[in-house]
Write an enzyme that holds these catalytic residues in place. Structure first.
Site, short mmCIF file in Angstrom:
data_model
loop_
_atom_site.label_atom_id
_atom_site.label_comp_id
_atom_site.label_asym_id
_atom_site.label_seq_id
_atom_site.Cartn_x
_atom_site.Cartn_y
_atom_site.Cartn_z
N HIS A 1 0.72 -0.77 -0.65
CA HIS A 1 -0.45 -0.16 0.05
C HIS A 1 1.38 0.91 0.06
CE1 HIS A 1 -3.95 2.40 1.97
NE2 HIS A 1 -3.22 2.86 1.70
N HIS B 1 -10.05 1.11 -0.71
CA HIS B 1 -9.74 2.02 0.24
C HIS B 1 -10.81 1.89 0.39
CE1 HIS B 1 -5.83 3.42 -1.17
NE2 HIS B 1 -5.46 4.09 -0.60
N GLU C 1 -10.93 3.85 6.18
CA GLU C 1 -9.93 4.28 6.43
C GLU C 1 -10.66 5.04 7.39
OE1 GLU C 1 -7.71 6.73 3.62
OE2 GLU C 1 -6.11 7.20 4.67
N ASP D 1 1.79 4.19 3.17
CA ASP D 1 0.81 4.85 2.49
C ASP D 1 1.35 6.07 1.60
OD1 ASP D 1 -1.91 5.37 1.57
OD2 ASP D 1 -2.70 6.80 3.84
#
Ligand code: ADE
Ligand code: ZN
Length: 339
Positions: A18, A198, A201, A279
């Site tokens: 990721h 995603h 989150e 990320d």
């Protein structure tokens, strides 16, 4: 700090699943590319830009991240960006990577799709040949844009399907549920692409359910809000659906107020296939090693847990089976020689 040293964590073979390549754009390279492309930046210098990296939620970050990407214009810029990330991976013993890229961030500024993907792909090929880092590339759709725009992007990707293993879904989560993209994901799967998204989150556990059921993803990116839904947790455990968790991102964007409150190790010990990732490392204060170190410092990460997190990443990766076996062998050799 637990009984693990940062050196041990740096040497541990790691896999990154990721990582937004545009989020690895360090301020120094950003300034160099602005100069190369004669772009005027609204910041006087690198320090002033770094000062601006203070976020209270995802959207604060996204606004500055899309602005930063404006300096990427030529194929060589995308190459240099990707090569810089791979060099960092080499230093941290990251041996397999599956970066995301956001074509719409660039095509909407008039940059050709081919310019973007060819620059990134060329660096990934060099990374494999010169650094021994294997890779798979994932193309993300921006979820704040329309379904029609995602279809257009998929159309532009058709001549490049050999360079992409999967599609993903990123950008502003709240108010843009996965099911907005059900049809485009179905089309991409028909073309032989895998899917990730995603979800959970900042958004609710319902978005994780619809990413699984409507988009038929192979992995959930983030997914930390799954713990709000016990039925979902049970489903994640039995299905071994991987979550690509990003600890430093989560504290930087205030998903958790403090690393000590992060739920990744609780989920690991409950049997969820959680993995550690960075990320947008240039914006969130660290790459893979720094993410593991943060868990050791705040959550008493053990060596056994660190090893299980890496094994989960191998299990969750899109690498060919033979490469997965090599990665597992690297990992077990490390744990036998670095007790
Ligand atoms: N794009 C880059 N980083 C992201 C994140 N953490 N969430 C959603 N979209 C993103
Ligand atoms: Zn992300």
């Amino acid at each position: 700090m637990s009984n693990i040293s940062s050196d041990w964590l740096n040497q541990l073979p790691k896999i990154e699943l990721h990582l937004h390549i545009e989020g690895s754009l360090e301020p120094e390279l950003l300034f160099a590319l602005a100069q190369r492309n004669q772009i005027k930046l609204p910041y006087a210098n690198v320090e002033e830009l770094r000062q601006a990296y203070q976020f209270s939620k995802l959207q604060d970050f996204l606004d500055i991240y899309y602005q930063g990407a404006d300096v990427l214009q030529q194929e060589q810029d995308f190459y240099d960006l990707t090569w810089a990330y791979l060099t960092k991976c080499k230093q941290q013993n990251v041996v397999h990577v599956e970066p995301f890229f956001d074509p719409q961030t660039h095509t909407d500024r008039g940059i050709d799709f081919a310019t973007v993907i060819n620059g990134i792909s060329r660096a990934l090929v060099d990374g494999e040949q010169k650094l021994g880092i294997s890779s798979k590339l994932i193309m993300c759709f921006l979820r704040h844009l329309s379904e029609a725009a995602a279809f257009e992007t998929l159309e532009q990707a058709l001549p490049h399907l050999g360079q992409i293993v999967a599609i993903g879904l990123d950008s502003s989560e709240q108010g843009n549920p996965p099911e907005k993209f059900s049809r485009v994901f179905a089309k991409a799967r028909e073309l032989g692409l895998l899917a990730v998204a995603h979800a959970g989150e900042e958004g609710p556990p319902e978005y994780i359910w619809t990413a699984i059921n409507d988009l038929q993803v192979s992995r959930i990116d983030h997914g930390v809000r799954a713990m709000d839904d016990q039925q979902l947790m049970a489903q994640l455990v039995t299905s071994r659906m991987p979550l690509t968790v990003c600890p430093l991102s989560n504290t930087k964007l205030c998903v958790f107020p403090d690393m000590a409150e992060h739920n990744i190790l609780q989920m690991l010990d409950l049997g969820v296939c959680v993995t550690v990732n960075s990320d947008d490392p240039a914006y969130f204060g660290g790459y893979m090693t720094e993410n593991f170190v943060a868990l050791a410092e705040s959550l008493q990460l053990s060596k056994d847990q660190a090893k299980r997190l890496v094994e989960n990443s191998i299990e969750a990766s899109f690498a060919e089976d033979a490469r997965k076996q090599e990665l597992m062998a690297l990992c077990s050799e490390f744990s036998q020689t670095h007790i």
